[in-house]
Design an enzyme around this catalytic site. Structure first.
Site, PDB file in Angstrom:
ATOM      1  N   LYS A  40       0.846  -1.198   0.000  1.00 26.68           N
ATOM      2  CA  LYS A  40       0.000   0.000   0.000  1.00 26.68           C
ATOM      3  C   LYS A  40       0.888   1.258   0.000  1.00 26.68           C
ATOM      4  O   LYS A  40       2.088   1.165   0.290  1.00 26.68           O
ATOM      5  CB  LYS A  40      -0.909  -0.015   1.234  1.00 26.68           C
ATOM      6  CG  LYS A  40      -0.156  -0.086   2.565  1.00 26.68           C
ATOM      7  CD  LYS A  40      -1.069  -0.478   3.713  1.00 26.68           C
ATOM      8  CE  LYS A  40      -0.302  -0.512   5.023  1.00 26.68           C
ATOM      9  NZ  LYS A  40      -1.064  -1.177   6.096  1.00 26.68           N
ATOM     10  N   ARG A 138     -10.785  -0.292  14.482  1.00 23.36           N
ATOM     11  CA  ARG A 138     -10.722   0.399  13.198  1.00 23.36           C
ATOM     12  C   ARG A 138     -11.832  -0.090  12.277  1.00 23.36           C
ATOM     13  O   ARG A 138     -12.826   0.588  12.108  1.00 23.36           O
ATOM     14  CB  ARG A 138      -9.332   0.183  12.597  1.00 23.36           C
ATOM     15  CG  ARG A 138      -8.997   1.077  11.436  1.00 23.36           C
ATOM     16  CD  ARG A 138      -7.519   1.078  11.083  1.00 23.36           C
ATOM     17  NE  ARG A 138      -7.024  -0.188  10.551  1.00 23.36           N
ATOM     18  CZ  ARG A 138      -5.781  -0.357  10.100  1.00 23.36           C
ATOM     19  NH1 ARG A 138      -4.916   0.626  10.124  1.00 23.36           N
ATOM     20  NH2 ARG A 138      -5.391  -1.529   9.629  1.00 23.36           N
ATOM     21  N   HIS A 168      -6.317  -7.574  12.543  1.00 21.69           N
ATOM     22  CA  HIS A 168      -5.077  -6.805  12.531  1.00 21.69           C
ATOM     23  C   HIS A 168      -4.719  -6.445  13.973  1.00 21.69           C
ATOM     24  O   HIS A 168      -5.575  -6.031  14.744  1.00 21.69           O
ATOM     25  CB  HIS A 168      -5.283  -5.543  11.690  1.00 21.69           C
ATOM     26  CG  HIS A 168      -4.018  -4.790  11.405  1.00 21.69           C
ATOM     27  ND1 HIS A 168      -2.881  -5.394  10.929  1.00 21.69           N
ATOM     28  CD2 HIS A 168      -3.708  -3.471  11.524  1.00 21.69           C
ATOM     29  CE1 HIS A 168      -1.930  -4.482  10.760  1.00 21.69           C
ATOM     30  NE2 HIS A 168      -2.407  -3.309  11.130  1.00 21.69           N
ATOM     31  N   ARG A 221       0.796 -11.212   6.287  1.00 24.31           N
ATOM     32  CA  ARG A 221       0.750  -9.936   5.556  1.00 24.31           C
ATOM     33  C   ARG A 221       2.015  -9.160   5.922  1.00 24.31           C
ATOM     34  O   ARG A 221       2.116  -8.556   6.982  1.00 24.31           O
ATOM     35  CB  ARG A 221      -0.516  -9.143   5.942  1.00 24.31           C
ATOM     36  CG  ARG A 221      -1.817  -9.881   5.655  1.00 24.31           C
ATOM     37  CD  ARG A 221      -3.021  -8.988   5.905  1.00 24.31           C
ATOM     38  NE  ARG A 221      -3.028  -8.376   7.224  1.00 24.31           N
ATOM     39  CZ  ARG A 221      -3.609  -8.890   8.314  1.00 24.31           C
ATOM     40  NH1 ARG A 221      -4.259 -10.033   8.241  1.00 24.31           N
ATOM     41  NH2 ARG A 221      -3.555  -8.265   9.463  1.00 24.31           N
ATOM     42  N   TYR A 270      14.558  31.040   5.878  1.00 27.32           N
ATOM     43  CA  TYR A 270      13.432  31.888   6.281  1.00 27.32           C
ATOM     44  C   TYR A 270      13.460  32.156   7.776  1.00 27.32           C
ATOM     45  O   TYR A 270      13.716  31.249   8.574  1.00 27.32           O
ATOM     46  CB  TYR A 270      12.108  31.200   5.918  1.00 27.32           C
ATOM     47  CG  TYR A 270      11.852  31.162   4.435  1.00 27.32           C
ATOM     48  CD1 TYR A 270      11.672  32.328   3.699  1.00 27.32           C
ATOM     49  CD2 TYR A 270      11.774  29.942   3.766  1.00 27.32           C
ATOM     50  CE1 TYR A 270      11.439  32.281   2.337  1.00 27.32           C
ATOM     51  CE2 TYR A 270      11.534  29.888   2.399  1.00 27.32           C
ATOM     52  CZ  TYR A 270      11.367  31.067   1.692  1.00 27.32           C
ATOM     53  OH  TYR A 270      11.131  31.018   0.346  1.00 27.32           O
ATOM     54  N   CYS A 316      13.462  24.827   3.499  1.00 26.07           N
ATOM     55  CA  CYS A 316      12.536  25.517   2.582  1.00 26.07           C
ATOM     56  C   CYS A 316      11.683  24.479   1.860  1.00 26.07           C
ATOM     57  O   CYS A 316      11.870  23.278   2.012  1.00 26.07           O
ATOM     58  CB  CYS A 316      13.301  26.320   1.535  1.00 26.07           C
ATOM     59  SG  CYS A 316      14.579  27.403   2.178  1.00 26.07           S
ATOM     60  N   MET A 317      10.773  24.975   1.027  1.00 23.81           N
ATOM     61  CA  MET A 317       9.915  24.067   0.268  1.00 23.81           C
ATOM     62  C   MET A 317      10.735  23.166  -0.648  1.00 23.81           C
ATOM     63  O   MET A 317      10.477  21.971  -0.760  1.00 23.81           O
ATOM     64  CB  MET A 317       8.908  24.885  -0.559  1.00 23.81           C
ATOM     65  CG  MET A 317       7.852  24.041  -1.221  1.00 23.81           C
ATOM     66  SD  MET A 317       6.773  25.011  -2.291  1.00 23.81           S
ATOM     67  CE  MET A 317       5.810  25.927  -1.105  1.00 23.81           C
ATOM     68  N   ASP A 318      11.747  23.732  -1.290  1.00 22.23           N
ATOM     69  CA  ASP A 318      12.466  23.008  -2.338  1.00 22.23           C
ATOM     70  C   ASP A 318      13.971  22.944  -2.142  1.00 22.23           C
ATOM     71  O   ASP A 318      14.680  22.410  -2.996  1.00 22.23           O
ATOM     72  CB  ASP A 318      12.202  23.682  -3.696  1.00 22.23           C
ATOM     73  CG  ASP A 318      10.740  24.012  -3.878  1.00 22.23           C
ATOM     74  OD1 ASP A 318       9.946  23.068  -3.933  1.00 22.23           O
ATOM     75  OD2 ASP A 318      10.395  25.212  -3.908  1.00 22.23           O
TER      76      ASP A 318
HETATM   77  C1  LIG Z   1      -0.389  -2.122   6.814  1.00 16.66           C
HETATM   78  C2  LIG Z   1      -1.008  -3.398   7.231  1.00 16.66           C
HETATM   79  C3  LIG Z   1      -0.227  -4.564   7.346  1.00 16.66           C
HETATM   80  C4  LIG Z   1       1.283  -4.562   7.231  1.00 16.66           C
HETATM   81  O1  LIG Z   1       1.855  -4.126   8.453  1.00 16.66           O
HETATM   82  P1  LIG Z   1       3.443  -4.097   8.649  1.00 16.66           P
HETATM   83  O2  LIG Z   1       3.612  -3.643  10.044  1.00 16.66           O
HETATM   84  O3  LIG Z   1       3.951  -3.090   7.675  1.00 16.66           O
HETATM   85  O4  LIG Z   1       3.929  -5.454   8.374  1.00 16.66           O
HETATM   86  C5  LIG Z   1      -0.871  -5.748   7.598  1.00 16.66           C
HETATM   87  N1  LIG Z   1      -2.210  -5.786   7.753  1.00 16.66           N
HETATM   88  C6  LIG Z   1      -2.991  -4.685   7.680  1.00 16.66           C
HETATM   89  C7  LIG Z   1      -4.447  -4.823   7.876  1.00 16.66           C
HETATM   90  C8  LIG Z   1      -2.415  -3.458   7.430  1.00 16.66           C
HETATM   91  O5  LIG Z   1      -3.179  -2.364   7.366  1.00 16.66           O
END
Ligand SMILES: *Cc1c(COP(=O)(O)O)cnc(C)c1O
Length: 376
Positions: A40, A138, A168, A221, A270, A316-318
């Site tokens: 992601k 969540r 999770h 995951r 700045y 700065c920004m850039d």
């Molecule tokens: C982001 C996420 C993960 C991965 O977590 P890590 O700590 O980066 O391994 C796994 N499951 C869910 C639901 C997540 O949102």
């Protein structure tokens, strides 16, 4: 956003490091367990398509993303493995997901019902993963009654294929596992109420997997570990020891574009928050907070040539400025964030400095910085 390919500033990604992290984790899995790469947010800033292509060739069985667009990007790039969207997708897009063979998360019964109506008369079947809120607060089912209602609804429902059940963890990266255990218990309880038979039950993120807390499940995951970073990253607390060897993949690099001397009493940046108390050599680097290198990094020491030099004045920004210990030529290499975990400007140290976590530091790096891939 156009990537700045005509300026010397880029995010470098070491693909061999990512490959090694995958290999390590594959060897660490339970027999039969699968690895899903969490990519992601543009693969935590590393570049989703490139990381997915590498992972797909190196034993990863599927992918997790946060939003539907990220999944579509992977399909367009030719990724054929399962892709799960971990967030809540508005129900009006379920047919788009089904057409692209993208699996969606079910947060509650209301969503399931709305998705069912969208799929009516389409001839499409959507792959779904039921989320359980076991304590993250969540998304997901948390009440027995609603979970049972969803199960009854799904029995013999032709609109859905129940591909997964997952939860999770909120604190798998903590040395205190009291809360973790209550989450496991809560999940096991809802799991015991299942009437449908998901193909994959999954719970482990990187932390749960590499700290040996793993609860029996069908797939891991794997997010932050893929990029070689240790998930136990509360600001300024030491990492828990990982059971696999992690190799960080990301560095942020640039060059000096100007070097000049300022005199006692002259300011930098700045607000002139930095005033020279003697003659000093200042180097200018062509990136700033617009690139995601936030103003809080003021004072952080980055590597210029062979020296670690403090960022002086406001970022700065850039552009940003450093104080150099001696005259250096323009085009001298600058490493703002190092992929060497022993370097003082490694990403964990950088995150600590701005009172954040390396997940955030990496994700903030903007698309204006091109991603350049190295093979080691
Ligand atoms: C982001 C996420 C993960 C991965 O977590 P890590 O700590 O980066 O391994 C796994 N499951 C869910 C639901 C997540 O949102």
């Amino acid at each position: 956003m156009v990537p700045g390919i005509h300026r010397p500033a880029a995010v470098y990604v070491d693909l061999s490091a990512i490959k090694q992290n995958i290999e390590q984790e594959l060897n660490h899995l339970e027999p039969g367990q699968k690895l899903f790469a969490v990519i992601k947010a543009n693969a935590y800033g590393h570049g989703a398509v490139k990381v997915a292509q590498l992972a797909a060739k190196n034993g990863v069985s599927g992918f997790c993303v946060a939003i539907l667009d990220e999944a579509l990007e992977l399909r367009r790039a030719g990724i054929t493995q399962p892709i799960l969207v971990l967030g809540v997708t508005p129900e009006e897009y379920v047919t788009l997901a089904a057409k692209n063979d993208i699996s969606l998360t079910v947060p509650d019964f209301e969503w399931l019902n709305a998705a069912d109506q969208e799929l009516n008369n389409t001839g499409l079947q959507l792959k779904i993963h039921l989320a359980v809120d076991s304590g993250m607060g969540r998304i997901g089912f948390s009440e027995d009654e609603e979970f049972l209602q969803a199960n009854d609804f799904l029995l013999d429902n032709p609109h859905f294929e129940v591909e997964g059940l997952f939860t999770h963890f909120a604190s798998a990266d903590s040395s205190d596992d009291t809360y973790f255990k209550t989450q496991v218990e809560r999940f096991e309880h809802l799991k015991s109420l299942l009437k449908v038979k998901p193909k994959w039950i999954h719970v482990d993120n990187t932390a749960a997997s590499i700290y040996g807390k793993r609860v029996h499940s069908d797939l891991v995951r794997f997010g932050i570990g893929l990029y070689g970073l240790n998930p136990s990253s509360n600001p300024s607390t030491p990492d828990l020891p990982a059971q696999i060897r992690l190799k960080p993949a990301l560095s942020l690099e640039s060059e000096l574009v100007q070097v000049h001397t300022i005199h006692k009493g002259q300011g930098v940046g700045y607000g002139s928050t930095y005033i020279a108390d003697c003659d000093q050599i200042i180097g200018t680097i062509p990136l700033g907070y617009a690139d995601g290198f936030i103003r809080k990094f003021q004072g952080f020491k980055i590597q210029v040539g062979n020296e670690y030099c403090p960022i002086v004045g406001r970022i700065c920004m850039d552009q940003l400025m450093v104080r150099l210990p001696y005259e250096m030529p323009t085009k001298t290499k600058v490493i703002l964030i190092s992929n060497d975990p022993t370097a003082p400007n490694n990403i964990k140290a950088a995150a600590d400095y701005v009172d954040s976590i390396h997940y955030e530091v990496a994700c903030l790096l903007d698309d204006r910085l091109p991603r350049i891939y190295r093979e080691g």
